[in-house]
Structures are given as structure tokens and as C-alpha cells.
Design an enzyme around this catalytic site. Sequence first.
Site, PDB file in Angstrom:
ATOM      1  CE  LYS A  84      -2.379   2.344   3.055  1.00 49.13           C
ATOM      2  NZ  LYS A  84      -2.183   3.746   2.374  1.00 49.13           N
ATOM      3  CD  GLU A 113      12.721   5.875   9.477  1.00 43.14           C
ATOM      4  OE1 GLU A 113      12.811   6.752  10.375  1.00 43.14           O
ATOM      5  OE2 GLU A 113      12.314   6.132   8.154  1.00 43.14           O
ATOM      6  CB  CYS A 134      12.610  10.724   8.921  1.00 43.76           C
ATOM      7  SG  CYS A 134      13.438   9.482   8.035  1.00 43.76           S
ATOM      8  CD  GLU A 186       9.568  14.277  11.520  1.00 44.75           C
ATOM      9  OE1 GLU A 186      10.331  13.700  10.870  1.00 44.75           O
ATOM     10  OE2 GLU A 186       8.134  13.714  11.981  1.00 44.75           O
TER      11      GLU A 186
END
Length: 517
Positions: free
Chosen positions: A206, A287, A321, A418
Site C-alpha cells: 500500500k 521507521e 526524517c 517535527e
Amino acid sequence: MVVPYTHEPFTDFSVEENKQTLLDALKKVEADLGKEYPLIINGERITTEDKIISVNPANKEEVIGYVSKADQELAEKAMKVADETFQNYWRKSDPTFRADILFRAAAIVRRRKAEFTALLIKEGGKPWKEADADVAEGIDFLEYYGRQMLEIKDGMKVNSRPIEYNQFHYIPLGVGVVISPWNFLFAIMAGTTVAAMVTGNTVLLKPASTTPVIAYKLMEVLEEAGLPDGVINYIPGPGSEVGDYLVDHPRTRFVSFTGSREVGTRIFERAGVVHEKQKWLKRTIIEMGGKDTIVVDNEADLELAAESIVQSAFGFSGQKCSACSRAVIHEDVYDQVKDRVVELTKELTIGNPAEASNNYMGPVIDQAAYDKITGYIDIGKNEGELLIGGDGDDSTGWFVNPTVFGDVDPKARIMQEEIFGPVVALTKAKDFDEAIDIANNTDYGLTGAVITNNREHIEQAREDFHVGNLYFNRGCTAAIVGYQPFGGFNMSGTDSKAGGPDYLLHHMQGKTTSEMF
């Protein structure tokens, strides 16, 4: 013997021939814009009325493709296919056969590298160098995981005795749900998918709804390379409907996810629930995000420090990231580094990457990202001194100018949360101990860097800077498969080191057999 492999070289676009090759590839990709793409379940192409519309983030009027959208009924169909394929065939398939599919797929992508790079420029809004590196990393994953499978296919040596023969080997887990991200739309999507497949599992892929076309192109490559039907099933669709359904499914054996902390923790929680007819504890390979820091001490190469901060903060518009979103600088050299960061940021070019090979920054991925990033910039204006940037333009695409804030409190929101965009906050430290304390004061632990010529500081950081990937005297992005295994601590995920020697083992389980004589 497994043939050694280095890594796929990056393309030098200052060479006119390479530049022209990519321009030709962009024209080829543009000729296919607006095509429709079906689901792939058991090799069957399935078209649905409901479509995901993939657009170019640098030109939101340009449709990359219309991709059929899976629903729960189709997700269930794909699950049954994957489960049956695993049980009846794939779990007992020859590991060498599986690895050979990856080697051939790598060769196909290598031959079509310019075409894949062009598609990443269009669908992901990636500048030329970033798109080229993304494709190169995807090739590396295909090559590396194929070789790693050949290394572990016979298991590990254990002790035997004259009265018995003992063996320890690895077997696959079952059906894996792979939920891939949009930022490394080829590399991570390909790496997570083929790691699950080459270890003998079947896969429900997906991809991110903003970048599903490149995942379809990978499916075509794998089919050309000899992947049997039903092993990997391509089922793009909304996470709230398809993703949750598959994560909860009792026949799902593991979930491999790369994305936000919010979604990752939700998947981790849902995967921990044991449902009726489920006879295992689901494994998660997750992750998530980062709040990555570059530390600069007063014995550093200050030009290197400023360059490392700017490149790590603004490469691919900070949508990594691993991107540097915080810099902690010794107070003795703070002003020098700050001023040079601003000067270097002024030199950056921003624009549609398809229109110029030298645009350092392109757009952010979509309107939601644009709104989130500009919202954090507004917050930052109340938390620090705006040194450069602070604005954007979403009239034709989603462009945010590189933004630097100075004199920010280490506990400020833009130092803790973030942002996932081209925003970096600078703060001072009175000494190296305080700098490391500030670097560690977030919920995350993905990447970090230390710029210093002090050997004691390097060794101190090696022990005390708590991140999964720590770099000295370079930026904190751009891990290379097989060289810097990638993954982080704390809220950055499960630290399953992608591109590392033990990554494939997360997709397998050990089995001991002992025969008495």
C-alpha cells in the site's frame, strides 16, 4: 560465493550527455501523464471507479496519473491471494531464485534510471540530484538485499555433538503489509517491499496516496524480472479504510511502515491487539520521524559546519526524517556560523525541478504539508529571530522558502516538534556537555552530526549522543545502503536498520532442528 557490491553511482548532470538524457526522459514521462493505473492482485489488473489522483507538487494542475483505489473488499481479496500464495508456494521457494529476481530487477531499473529519475521529479517534486540519488538507493536495496539473502539462506552455524546434528536456519513469517512513504517514493518503497519478498514472505503493498504511480512502475519491473503472480499485490488506498483493515487482519503476520510518528504509533498499538482466529503476535518494522541535530563546537571547521547545516536542512525541502531541523552551536562561534548559514541559504535556488537542472529546492509534497510547515513558521516567528525565509507560494505548486530562525530556546516548539519542511532553528550552548544535552532533549533519536576537530568530543558524542545514525564532520542526511545502516531510537522507530546486515532477519524467524543419532 556472493559477488561483492559497492553502490550505484550518482549521475553527474554537469556532463551535457547526462543532462540531455534526463531531459529526453522527462519528455517521455510527460507523454504518459494522466494515464490510468489499475490495482494488481494475483497478477490480475483490476480497475475501480474510485481513483487516487496523483499530481505534480510543483505544478498542481498537472496530473501524473489516475490510480485505482482499493477498498476493504479488494483488500480482503488480496489478503486471501497472498495467504494462499505463501502457504502453497512462496514460503518454500528457493532463496536463490528470489534473490535472482532482485538482481534482474536492479539491472532493469539501472537501464531505465533516467526514466525513473524523471518520474520522481514529476511525481515527488524532487530536484534532479535528489531524484537521481533516490533511484540509485532503490537499486542499492535490490542488489544488497539479494546478496544478504544469499548470505543467510543456509542459516547460522551452531554446535553439534557426536550423538546429534543441530541446525539453525531462518524461515519466512507469512503475509506482510508494507505501507511505504512519499518522500523516498522509490528507494524506501522498493526496499521495504523487496526485503519482505526476498525473505520468502508475500506482500500487500500500500504505497503513499500522494505517490502511487512510481510503485506501479516497480511492480512492472518485478514482473519483468520474473516475480510470480500473487507474491506482491499492489493495493493503493486510504489508510483509514484499507490500512487499518489490513493492520487489524488476523492473517497479517507483520507490518512494515515508514512515515509519521502519529501513524506509526497508531499502527504499533493496533498491531498489538490479538484478534479472533489470530495465532501469532504480529511483528512491526516501523521507521518514524526525527528531530535531528547538528552540534558545532568551538574547535570546528566553521565553513564545513555551515555547509553541513544548510545542505542537511534544505535538501529535498527538508522532507527527510533525517533532515537537520536543529543546530546547537557553541556560543564562541555562534555568530560566525549563524551569519554563514544565512549567506549560504541566500544562494539556494528554488523552483519547479522539471524546468531547471540546478534548482536546489523544489516544492513540498501537497497542500497539507504546505499548511503545516507555514503554520510552524508562524509559530517560529514568536519563538526566535527570523533570519531568512519565512514565506511561501502555493499559487501554482507548494513552494516554501528555506527558513532559518536564530536564538531559539531548546524547549521551543520548533526545536521539539517535527516540521518536515525547510525550516531550521539555531541555538547556543555554553560548552560541549550542554550541546549534547540539548541534542538529546527530544522524543526522537534518528540522526545527528557533530562538527569538531576535538577527538575527545568525538568519543564523548559516540557514547552519549543518543541517535541511531551519528555522523562526524559531515551532514546528518544521505546514508548509503550497506555503508550506514539506517534507523533510529526512541520515537524514531524500532531501529530496524534498513540497508544493514540484520535487516532481513526482521522478516524471518529462527528455527532449530536437532537430529539424534
